[in-house]
Design an enzyme around this catalytic site. Structure first.
Site, short mmCIF file in Angstrom:
data_model
loop_
_atom_site.label_atom_id
_atom_site.label_comp_id
_atom_site.label_asym_id
_atom_site.label_seq_id
_atom_site.Cartn_x
_atom_site.Cartn_y
_atom_site.Cartn_z
N THR A 31 124.97 78.42 72.55
CA THR A 31 125.11 76.99 72.77
C THR A 31 126.41 76.73 73.50
OG1 THR A 31 125.25 74.81 71.73
CG2 THR A 31 126.22 76.64 70.54
N ALA B 216 129.98 72.05 71.52
CA ALA B 216 131.07 72.33 70.58
C ALA B 216 130.73 71.86 69.17
CB ALA B 216 132.35 71.66 71.06
N HIS B 217 129.99 70.74 69.07
CA HIS B 217 129.56 70.27 67.75
C HIS B 217 128.73 71.33 67.05
CE1 HIS B 217 130.86 66.12 68.34
NE2 HIS B 217 130.23 66.08 69.50
N ASP C 187 117.26 75.66 68.24
CA ASP C 187 116.78 74.50 68.97
C ASP C 187 116.35 73.48 67.93
OD1 ASP C 187 116.41 73.39 71.62
OD2 ASP C 187 114.28 73.30 71.13
N GLY D 144 124.01 63.52 68.15
CA GLY D 144 122.60 63.32 68.46
C GLY D 144 122.05 62.07 67.78
N TYR D 145 120.94 62.22 67.11
CA TYR D 145 120.26 61.09 66.49
C TYR D 145 120.72 60.83 65.05
CZ TYR D 145 116.99 61.50 70.43
OH TYR D 145 116.43 61.56 71.68
N ASP D 146 121.76 61.54 64.59
CA ASP D 146 122.23 61.37 63.21
C ASP D 146 122.42 59.91 62.81
OD1 ASP D 146 122.18 64.07 62.71
OD2 ASP D 146 124.35 64.36 62.84
N HIS E 207 118.22 70.31 58.37
CA HIS E 207 117.28 71.21 59.03
C HIS E 207 117.99 72.46 59.52
CE1 HIS E 207 119.26 68.46 61.71
NE2 HIS E 207 118.81 69.06 62.79
N ARG E 208 119.17 72.27 60.14
CA ARG E 208 119.90 73.41 60.68
C ARG E 208 120.45 74.27 59.55
NH1 ARG E 208 122.73 70.72 63.97
NH2 ARG E 208 121.31 70.94 65.72
#
Lengths: 212, 212
Positions: free
Chosen positions: B18, B21-22, B84, B168-170, B195-196
């Site tokens: 990736t 950085a997040h 992903d 992202g969508y957090d 999920h991650r």
């Protein structure tokens, strides 16, 4: 918005629940040969009778078609026909679907909608670009009859718009068996194979019965 | 972009595929307690070793994770881990899905992506706003081992962003059982249920085996 203004004194017999002039014209062309006794002034759009569209908050085409037809039948006391249509992309799990008309966030901006979809799918190769148009057509009568028929037009998504005809996502869908986009077909060719044509031909016998 | 610069002479042992950085930070936090002997310099991002990301043209999270991990293992000769992830909205049939990062048409514009999604779903009532984050985490070793593990974080979509954490969508997903958005959780709280976190904890034993 409509190309047909009812003659003075002519009372409409059937109302189409749409303010979209393209759809009024396309639906009239589909209905006319199936209802030979019908005059143009018999079939009007919701705009012609001053009816405002309800909020379409269904999550399926059938739900939205029924929401629109019920509201219009209640407002006018006439048999009301409504359709809800959209583009369903396999790799998006069927989206845009019922959100097709507001895909870019602005309702009814056809160009912004299709350009966004092309950008989202820019890296999707040809073998994963299957998609179809889907239509649910609903008839609701003041006496409470409710009928829904559905139709689809399968095809593949192009990578750039082609053609000036049609509306919505027509320029980026190539129907199965065609080498032209849906926007490159004549109105007659498109109605013969379209999702809306199929749904309305299936609904037509029920409309005829309601007008007797 | 990364917060950790390997000490001079320290050779990385594992590469995360990736340039975000997040994600490097979040993945390190997940891996660290599971691999007690691991130094920060052992785990680097693709950017730290000058590797360019491949085209992610898979149509599932697992396909994209494998595309990225394979490319990085081949480029570096090191075990490579890639994930992903994306947001899957029930009423959109699982979209944005693998298109989450480019939903607005511009890759990586988190704010534009979530604002578009909220606009698309503006009329969708609470009972139809179920969604989940999904993650596929892949390990590919230079000797040809390939492992993929998946995880999800179910929840409901909010109607406006809340919170400054995450990415992202957090800000627009409220995880099941929470009254805060994913962006209002601490990194530790989020990793415990994300999920991650789930995908990487499932992958961790395989990573440990690959580093022995």
């Amino acid at each position: 918005m409509s190309e047909t203004v009812p003659a003075a004194g002519a009372a409409p017999r059937l109302v189409l629940a749409t303010h979209n002039a393209h759809k009024v014209r396309e639906l009239r062309e589909i209905l006319r040969p199936l209802l030979p006794g019908l005059h143009a002034s018999d079939v009007v759009g919701a705009g012609d009778v001053g009816a405002e569209p309800p909020v379409e908050d269904g999550v399926t085409f059938a739900e939205n078609a029924l929401i629109k037809a019920r509201a219009l039948a209640a407002a006018t006391g006439l048999p009301a026909v409504a359709d809800d249509s959209g583009l369903c992309v396999d790799v998006l799990g069927g989206a845009p679907g019922v959100f097709s008309a507001r895909w870019s966030g602005r309702h009814g901006d056809d160009l912004a909608n299709l350009e966004l979809l092309l950008a989202q799918l820019a890296e999707v190769p040809a073998q994963h670009r299957a998609a179809h148009f889907a239509c649910a057509a609903a008839l609701v009568t003041p006496s409470g009859t409710e009928i829904v028929e559905e139709g689809t037009m399968p095809g593949v998504l192009l990578t750039a718009p082609r053609g000036d005809g049609g509306f919505g996502y027509d320029p980026i869908l190539q129907p199965a068996g065609e080498n032209r986009s849906a926007a490159e077909l004549t109105a007659e060719e498109k109605n013969a194979i379209s999702h809306r044509g199929k749904a309305f031909r299936a609904l037509a016998p029920h409309i005829v019965a309601a007008l007797r």
